[in-house]
Design a protein around this motif. Structure first.
Motif, PDB file in Angstrom:
ATOM      1  N   THR A  37      72.005  72.041  18.407  1.00 22.83           N
ATOM      2  CA  THR A  37      71.464  71.793  19.743  1.00 22.83           C
ATOM      3  C   THR A  37      72.176  70.632  20.428  1.00 22.83           C
ATOM      4  O   THR A  37      73.176  70.118  19.952  1.00 22.83           O
ATOM      5  CB  THR A  37      69.956  71.525  19.649  1.00 22.83           C
ATOM      6  OG1 THR A  37      69.730  70.317  18.900  1.00 22.83           O
ATOM      7  CG2 THR A  37      69.229  72.678  18.954  1.00 22.83           C
ATOM      8  N   HIS A  38      71.629  70.198  21.536  1.00 20.16           N
ATOM      9  CA  HIS A  38      72.040  68.962  22.216  1.00 20.16           C
ATOM     10  C   HIS A  38      70.837  68.474  23.007  1.00 20.16           C
ATOM     11  O   HIS A  38      69.696  68.904  22.717  1.00 20.16           O
ATOM     12  CB  HIS A  38      73.282  69.192  23.095  1.00 20.16           C
ATOM     13  CG  HIS A  38      73.241  70.430  23.938  1.00 20.16           C
ATOM     14  ND1 HIS A  38      72.471  70.540  25.071  1.00 20.16           N
ATOM     15  CD2 HIS A  38      73.883  71.624  23.807  1.00 20.16           C
ATOM     16  CE1 HIS A  38      72.638  71.737  25.602  1.00 20.16           C
ATOM     17  NE2 HIS A  38      73.494  72.418  24.855  1.00 20.16           N
ATOM     18  N   THR A  41      67.419  70.260  24.011  1.00 20.96           N
ATOM     19  CA  THR A  41      66.362  70.623  23.082  1.00 20.96           C
ATOM     20  C   THR A  41      65.068  69.844  23.321  1.00 20.96           C
ATOM     21  O   THR A  41      63.996  70.269  22.903  1.00 20.96           O
ATOM     22  CB  THR A  41      66.834  70.434  21.622  1.00 20.96           C
ATOM     23  OG1 THR A  41      65.947  71.129  20.748  1.00 20.96           O
ATOM     24  CG2 THR A  41      66.887  68.962  21.236  1.00 20.96           C
ATOM     25  N   TYR A 187      72.830  76.570  24.061  1.00 15.33           N
ATOM     26  CA  TYR A 187      73.513  76.186  22.834  1.00 15.33           C
ATOM     27  C   TYR A 187      74.671  77.142  22.517  1.00 15.33           C
ATOM     28  O   TYR A 187      75.702  76.721  21.977  1.00 15.33           O
ATOM     29  CB  TYR A 187      72.529  76.180  21.653  1.00 15.33           C
ATOM     30  CG  TYR A 187      71.258  75.422  21.926  1.00 15.33           C
ATOM     31  CD1 TYR A 187      71.282  74.169  22.527  1.00 15.33           C
ATOM     32  CD2 TYR A 187      70.010  75.955  21.600  1.00 15.33           C
ATOM     33  CE1 TYR A 187      70.111  73.468  22.791  1.00 15.33           C
ATOM     34  CE2 TYR A 187      68.838  75.261  21.849  1.00 15.33           C
ATOM     35  CZ  TYR A 187      68.887  74.023  22.456  1.00 15.33           C
ATOM     36  OH  TYR A 187      67.728  73.342  22.712  1.00 15.33           O
TER      37      TYR A 187
END
Length: 288
Positions: A37-38, A41, A187
């Motif tokens: 993720t980044h 999230t 993602y």
């Protein structure tokens, strides 16, 4: 609140550029994502948490809106060092951290090295000493081999692969969430559309430091921050039973809450339960 309407800053720290979004007012809370993720999230937690905290949402080198170079060290310890230097540059001297899986490995190292600065450590489904999750070590080995990213980018375009155990099947207990574009497209698309982004993602993944994870069996006892564990009880990547046992390694105040009907991403599946648990835990600090 739409996550991508938050102003994006890109902050240069040595040989990386960290994507940064800041939102809300109050005490500082630093959000550290994991893999794959980044910062996106955390989108479901921000509307409520931003009412009481200044939320500092990061994209770490290799993922999201970050940038890296061939000199970048992606190891968990170096990721922690980048974050500490970023927070110093921002003038943030005291903060709580909320972190997920590999991001929580980085966060735990920060809590060890910045004992007087980290007030609360909130951990969601993370690496466990002497446990190796399915598929992750395999992808660490093959992800940067010649042509591997090309093959994986192709596979990520296939719905059957996304829904398989080799793909994203275990992210959610509710498998219908995999059919919702807003959940996984942010993602998937960067990796599918960019060879550079794909390489960055696998460099991040390869940087997960299993030696450090195993050392936590002893290092956890040195963490001073109050620690809250929030764990999707159906997680097959990091089993809830092992997560609970890990709390015995801490000497500081700890609390473990299993989130029902949630898997690897409880903050995406059950955001209301996660936010309520966070606020109750933090409020207790101010009440004592």
């Amino acid at each position: 609140m739409e996550y991508y309407k938050l102003a994006l800053q890109k902050v240069r720290i040595e040989d990386v550029t960290i994507g940064l979004r800041q939102f809300g007012e109050g005490d500082n809370m630093v959000f550290i994502h994991g893999f794959p993720t980044h910062g996106y999230t955390w989108r479901k937690l921000l509307p409520r948490l931003s009412k009481q905290f200044k939320c500092c949402i990061l994209d770490l080198p290799g993922l999201g809106d970050s940038e890296w170079t061939n000199k970048t060290n992606f190891s968990s310890r170096y990721q922690a060092a980048y974050i500490v230097k970023l927070l110093k540059e921002l003038g943030i001297s005291e903060y709580s951290i909320i972190a997920h899986n590999s991001g929580a490995t980085t966060a735990r190292y920060i809590a060890l090295t910045q004992q007087e600065k980290v007030k609360n450590l909130i951990i969601l489904n993370t690496e466990i000493p002497n446990h190796r999750p399915p598929w992750i070590p395999f992808y660490q080995k093959i992800g940067l081999l010649p042509t591997a990213t090309t093959v994986i980018r192709f596979l990520l375009k296939q719905k059957w692969f996304i829904k398989s155990s080799m793909g994203f099947k275990e992210l959610y207990s509710d498998k219908s969430m995999l059919d919702n574009e807003s959940n996984i497209s942010p993602y998937l698309h960067p990796v599918v559309n960019s060879q550079h982004k794909a390489i960055g993602a696998f460099k991040y993944l390869k940087g997960i430091d299993w030696e450090l994870v195993d050392e936590f069996k002893f290092l956890h006892a040195e963490i001073k921050a109050r620690t809250l564990f929030l764990w999707g009880e159906n997680d097959k990547t990091f089993p809830v039973e092992l997560g609970k046992k890990m709390t015995n390694q801490f000497n500081s105040e700890t609390k473990f809450i299993a989130i029902k009907n949630a898997s690897l991403l409880p903050h995406e599946e059950k955001p209301n339960e996660v936010v309520s648990a966070i606020l109750n835990f933090v409020k207790k600090e101010y009440a004592t």
